[in-house]
Write a protein that holds these residues in place. Structure first.
Motif, PDB file in Angstrom:
ATOM      1  N   GLU A 195       0.829  -1.208   0.000  1.00 32.11           N
ATOM      2  CA  GLU A 195       0.000   0.000   0.000  1.00 32.11           C
ATOM      3  C   GLU A 195       0.864   1.259   0.000  1.00 32.11           C
ATOM      4  OE1 GLU A 195      -2.428  -0.744   3.452  1.00 32.11           O
ATOM      5  OE2 GLU A 195      -4.039  -1.596   2.231  1.00 32.11           O
ATOM      6  N   LEU A 196       1.951   1.237   0.760  1.00 33.71           N
ATOM      7  CA  LEU A 196       2.858   2.377   0.800  1.00 33.71           C
ATOM      8  C   LEU A 196       3.482   2.620  -0.575  1.00 33.71           C
ATOM      9  CD1 LEU A 196       5.060   3.660   3.448  1.00 33.71           C
ATOM     10  CD2 LEU A 196       6.275   2.911   1.417  1.00 33.71           C
ATOM     11  N   TYR A 240       2.259   1.722  -3.446  1.00 31.82           N
ATOM     12  CA  TYR A 240       1.180   2.174  -4.327  1.00 31.82           C
ATOM     13  C   TYR A 240       0.952   3.678  -4.141  1.00 31.82           C
ATOM     14  CZ  TYR A 240      -3.527   2.428  -6.359  1.00 31.82           C
ATOM     15  OH  TYR A 240      -4.623   2.765  -7.095  1.00 31.82           O
ATOM     16  N   ALA A 241       0.867   4.128  -2.889  1.00 34.24           N
ATOM     17  CA  ALA A 241       0.649   5.551  -2.603  1.00 34.24           C
ATOM     18  C   ALA A 241       1.817   6.392  -3.118  1.00 34.24           C
ATOM     19  CB  ALA A 241       0.457   5.766  -1.099  1.00 34.24           C
ATOM     20  N   LEU A 242       3.029   5.906  -2.938  1.00 28.26           N
ATOM     21  CA  LEU A 242       4.213   6.627  -3.410  1.00 28.26           C
ATOM     22  C   LEU A 242       4.191   6.784  -4.925  1.00 28.26           C
ATOM     23  CD1 LEU A 242       7.070   7.830  -3.105  1.00 28.26           C
ATOM     24  CD2 LEU A 242       7.936   5.482  -3.108  1.00 28.26           C
ATOM     25  N   LEU A 276       1.643   6.568  -6.968  1.00 31.15           N
ATOM     26  CA  LEU A 276       0.539   7.454  -7.358  1.00 31.15           C
ATOM     27  C   LEU A 276       0.914   8.924  -7.167  1.00 31.15           C
ATOM     28  CD1 LEU A 276      -2.762   5.769  -6.165  1.00 31.15           C
ATOM     29  CD2 LEU A 276      -1.957   6.118  -8.496  1.00 31.15           C
ATOM     30  N   GLU A 277       1.563   9.246  -6.060  1.00 36.20           N
ATOM     31  CA  GLU A 277       1.988  10.627  -5.807  1.00 36.20           C
ATOM     32  C   GLU A 277       2.974  11.089  -6.869  1.00 36.20           C
ATOM     33  OE1 GLU A 277       2.427  14.336  -4.269  1.00 36.20           O
ATOM     34  OE2 GLU A 277       1.057  12.860  -3.412  1.00 36.20           O
ATOM     35  N   TYR A 322       3.303  18.597   1.595  1.00 35.74           N
ATOM     36  CA  TYR A 322       2.272  17.557   1.476  1.00 35.74           C
ATOM     37  C   TYR A 322       2.543  16.586   0.340  1.00 35.74           C
ATOM     38  CZ  TYR A 322      -0.181  20.715   4.538  1.00 35.74           C
ATOM     39  OH  TYR A 322      -0.514  21.522   5.584  1.00 35.74           O
ATOM     40  N   TRP A 382       7.324  12.969   1.165  1.00 39.49           N
ATOM     41  CA  TRP A 382       8.047  11.726   0.888  1.00 39.49           C
ATOM     42  C   TRP A 382       9.552  11.902   1.071  1.00 39.49           C
ATOM     43  CZ3 TRP A 382       5.642   7.274   0.813  1.00 39.49           C
ATOM     44  CH2 TRP A 382       4.287   7.246   0.519  1.00 39.49           C
TER      45      TRP A 382
END
Length: 115
Positions: free
Chosen positions: A23-24, A26-28, A30-31, A78, A83
């Protein structure tokens, strides 16, 4: 505007990662892709690379967009700025942004992992 996104197959080894790590990642990604799309400019090309070598996850997102002057453009607390702090401070990893106005941006991330 159109954006061409090149994402190779995700390595099978990623299936063994814990759900929170997947999940981490994936979020990275996507960002990083979202930033490239939002700030890359028209006709941007984006390449995403994911890999695993010797217990290190490698993520690279490269775009051929507008780029920015790193000396005069602070990273948002943000977005990339979050990150940039989170990866080394909480994941003991490496996070690097390289950009040049008119030539695009590359973000490289290395995260040590046990799976």
């Amino acid at each position: 505007h159109q954006v061409k996104i090149d994402i190779p197959l995700i390595p099978v080894a990623f299936e063994r990662f814990s759900l929170p790590l997947r999940e981490l990642l994936y979020a990275l990604v996507l960002e990083l892709m979202g930033n490239a799309i939002r700030h890359g400019g028209p006709a941007a090309y984006i390449h995403v690379a994911l890999g695993l070598e010797k217990g290190i996850v490698y993520v690279e997102v490269l775009d051929h967009g507008r780029g920015f002057e790193q000396d005069s453009t602070p990273l948002s607390k943000y977005g990339l700025g979050f990150w940039q702090k989170f990866v080394p401070d909480y994941l003991n990893g490496y996070f690097h942004v390289s950009s040049q106005q008119g030539y695009g941006t590359v973000v490289r991330v290395h995260i040590p992992t046990l799976y």
